[in-house]
Motif scaffolding. Structure first.
Motif, PDB file in Angstrom:
ATOM      1  N   PHE A  78       0.846  -0.969   0.023  1.00  0.00           N
ATOM      2  CA  PHE A  78       0.004   0.192   0.091  1.00  0.00           C
ATOM      3  C   PHE A  78       0.865   1.189  -0.050  1.00  0.00           C
ATOM      4  O   PHE A  78       2.149   1.353   0.409  1.00  0.00           O
ATOM      5  N   ALA A 119       4.641   0.314   0.780  1.00  0.00           N
ATOM      6  CA  ALA A 119       4.739   0.029   2.186  1.00  0.00           C
ATOM      7  C   ALA A 119       4.339  -1.558   2.415  1.00  0.00           C
ATOM      8  O   ALA A 119       3.223  -1.884   1.640  1.00  0.00           O
ATOM      9  N   PRO A 120       4.832  -2.342   3.250  1.00  0.00           N
ATOM     10  CA  PRO A 120       4.230  -3.721   3.251  1.00  0.00           C
ATOM     11  C   PRO A 120       3.111  -3.831   3.977  1.00  0.00           C
ATOM     12  O   PRO A 120       2.589  -2.973   4.847  1.00  0.00           O
ATOM     13  N   LEU A 121       2.394  -4.949   3.371  1.00  0.00           N
ATOM     14  CA  LEU A 121       1.186  -5.295   4.305  1.00  0.00           C
ATOM     15  C   LEU A 121       1.445  -6.353   5.359  1.00  0.00           C
ATOM     16  O   LEU A 121       2.570  -7.123   5.279  1.00  0.00           O
ATOM     17  N   PRO A 122       0.615  -6.532   6.360  1.00  0.00           N
ATOM     18  CA  PRO A 122       0.723  -7.736   7.191  1.00  0.00           C
ATOM     19  C   PRO A 122       0.479  -8.869   6.746  1.00  0.00           C
ATOM     20  O   PRO A 122      -0.368  -9.005   5.718  1.00  0.00           O
ATOM     21  N   GLU A 171      -6.976 -10.685   6.594  1.00  0.00           N
ATOM     22  CA  GLU A 171      -7.535  -9.334   6.025  1.00  0.00           C
ATOM     23  C   GLU A 171      -6.903  -8.892   4.817  1.00  0.00           C
ATOM     24  O   GLU A 171      -7.461  -8.209   3.788  1.00  0.00           O
ATOM     25  N   ALA A 172      -5.534  -8.979   4.818  1.00  0.00           N
ATOM     26  CA  ALA A 172      -4.598  -8.132   3.702  1.00  0.00           C
ATOM     27  C   ALA A 172      -4.819  -8.972   2.386  1.00  0.00           C
ATOM     28  O   ALA A 172      -5.039  -8.191   1.367  1.00  0.00           O
ATOM     29  N   PRO A 185      11.448  -3.173   4.582  1.00  0.00           N
ATOM     30  CA  PRO A 185      12.458  -3.086   5.679  1.00  0.00           C
ATOM     31  C   PRO A 185      12.044  -3.482   7.178  1.00  0.00           C
ATOM     32  O   PRO A 185      12.747  -3.640   8.047  1.00  0.00           O
ATOM     33  N   PHE A 186      10.776  -3.673   7.162  1.00  0.00           N
ATOM     34  CA  PHE A 186      10.181  -4.091   8.416  1.00  0.00           C
ATOM     35  C   PHE A 186       8.831  -4.987   8.110  1.00  0.00           C
ATOM     36  O   PHE A 186       8.237  -4.693   7.264  1.00  0.00           O
ATOM     37  N   SER A 187       8.810  -5.865   9.114  1.00  0.00           N
ATOM     38  CA  SER A 187       7.578  -6.683   9.024  1.00  0.00           C
ATOM     39  C   SER A 187       6.359  -5.982  10.020  1.00  0.00           C
ATOM     40  O   SER A 187       6.754  -5.587  11.159  1.00  0.00           O
ATOM     41  N   LEU A 188       5.058  -6.151   9.537  1.00  0.00           N
ATOM     42  CA  LEU A 188       4.077  -5.583  10.444  1.00  0.00           C
ATOM     43  C   LEU A 188       3.424  -6.633  11.227  1.00  0.00           C
ATOM     44  O   LEU A 188       3.787  -7.663  11.074  1.00  0.00           O
ATOM     45  N   PRO A 189       2.950  -6.307  12.608  1.00  0.00           N
ATOM     46  CA  PRO A 189       2.797  -7.044  13.528  1.00  0.00           C
ATOM     47  C   PRO A 189       1.298  -7.658  13.348  1.00  0.00           C
ATOM     48  O   PRO A 189       0.668  -7.481  12.251  1.00  0.00           O
TER      49      PRO A 189
END
Lengths: 157, 272
Positions: free
Chosen positions: B97, B109-112, B116-117, B145-149
């Motif tokens: 997104f 930006a990454p999705l979790p 739901e994603a 660069p980072f993962s979502l919770p």
């Protein structure tokens, strides 16, 4: 937390306007924030070369102030970003900065038009004519004819 | 996806290379243009002219297919307009997104990794498909660069679930795989083995750099050997129709880019 909520918080946080969403490391987000701002700054420096030079060592700080305040929009959001920065510096107390902002803005206006309202198509190719004065390095009258490929003349005044 | 044509290797289009692309059209199997960069009639005309010299693929970067808030109708209309003019064989976008809550992030930006994603991307792809009737759609894996919770699955599982749910092909960015493998500490070949390789239609290659202990997918360097090895591994195991060398910053001489195109073409030829 719903996906919508998570995305809103993350977007705000990456724009420097909010804390990291729960469960995300603030240092990691901070690195991403810096990286995003650096990307915006590089794009703006390319579009605003005179302003970049006129601001010298204060370029980074000036851009940072702008970046946390302004949210660029649209397909060509890097152009919108640069346009907004140049407009806000038009009345800078240092005449060389104000002059550079003005001339860079003329260069942008030669290629693009900017809608007052934010939105996907805010920045578009200029199709209308343009008559403007550039002040550096010499005073030039800039004339652009109508049409997306309208001819441009630079006339010494 | 089985009937999609083969194009070979090519480059992502940049305005600075307008004449190089036309001059070296015989050395390019394909050129990839970004509709988001087309701001009016002149840009559209350039794209159509290039399509008359070399096959053109269209690759979106700002539709924000992962946005829970839905798609921006103006952006969808813009893409549809460019598609109508250029008539590409497929359209591609990212599993990511780029905006939410009125904020344009300016990057993918990454999705979790959640159900739901998956459902969100599926709903948005349905809306996009309605605007591009009959046109195959590819989705691309991103560098994150980072993962979502709140993950309910792994990254490869998310990609597979989205492709299944949306009936789309995979645009596999091998430099993103390389970057993610370095930053998240996994084996890139194991990751590739867990993807539905039969769905890979197109490949992206690029080069990044190290910054503050992280490998960034900056598209500012030549393709690293690690990514070439991934391509050599992938090609005999899939039916790749196009390989695109991407470059956004520190643009090299076009001849340097052509050398990378030739190398990609050689890898493709070995498998054919």
């Amino acid at each position: 937390m719903s996906l919508d909520d998570l995305q809103r918080r993350l977007a705000l946080s990456l724009a420097g306007r909010g804390p990291a969403p729960a469960g995300l490391d603030e240092n990691t987000l901070d690195r991403a924030r810096h990286s995003l701002e650096a990307k915006r700054r590089r794009a703006a420096a390319t579009l605003l070369p005179r302003l970049r030079t006129a601001l010298g060592e204060t370029w980074g700080a000036s851009f940072h102030d702008h970046a946390v305040r302004y949210n660029p929009t649209g397909l060509l959001h890097h152009v919108d970003d640069a346009w907004e920065l140049a407009e806000t510096l038009l009345h800078h107390p240092a005449p060389q900065v104000a002059c550079a902002a003005h001339d860079d803005l003329v260069s942008l206006r030669l290629r693009f038009e900017r809608d007052r309202r934010p939105g996907a198509l805010r920045i578009r190719e200029r199709t209308g004519p343009l008559l403007a004065l550039m002040r550096t390095p010499t005073r030039l009258l800039v004339v652009k004819m109508p049409g997306s490929d309208g001819k441009v003349w630079y006339l010494k005044v | 996806m089985a009937e999609l044509p083969f194009f070979g290797a090519g480059v992502s289009y940049r305005d600075a290379w307008r004449w190089d692309v036309v001059r070296h059209r015989d050395a390019l199997g394909v050129v990839e243009c970004i509709p988001d960069n087309i701001a009016g009639e002149a840009g559209l005309r350039d794209c159509v002219l290039i399509a008359q010299a070399v096959p053109v693929l269209l690759h979106g970067i700002g539709l924000s297919l992962g946005s829970a808030g839905g798609l921006d109708p103006d952006r969808v209309r813009h893409v549809a307009r460019v598609v109508e003019a250029v008539e590409p064989p497929w359209f591609s976008e990212h599993i990511a997104f780029t905006r939410a809550g009125g904020v344009e992030i300016g990057h993918l930006a990454p999705l979790p990794f959640t159900r739901e994603a998956v459902a969100t991307v599926a709903a948005n792809v349905r809306q996009l498909r309605a605007a591009l009737p009959g046109l195959p759609i590819l989705l691309e894996n991103i560098a994150y660069p980072f993962s979502l919770p709140g993950a309910e699955m792994g990254e490869a599982e998310l990609v597979r679930a989205i492709l299944d749910e949306t009936d789309t092909g995979l645009l596999l960015d091998l430099e993103n795989v390389h970057a993610n493998a370095l930053n998240h500490g996994y084996d890139p070949i194991e990751y590739l083995e867990s993807l539905p390789l039969d769905r890979v239609v197109e490949v992206h290659l690029a080069g990044g750099l190290w910054q503050e202990g992280q490998y960034l997918d900056t598209h500012s360097r030549c393709v690293p050997e690690e990514s070439w090895h991934l391509l050599e591994w992938l090609i005999p195991r899939s039916r790749v129709r196009a390989v695109i060398i991407e470059r956004d910053d520190d643009l090299p001489a076009f001849s340097a880019l052509l050398a990378e195109v030739r190398r990609a073409e050689e890898v493709l030829c070995v498998a054919r």
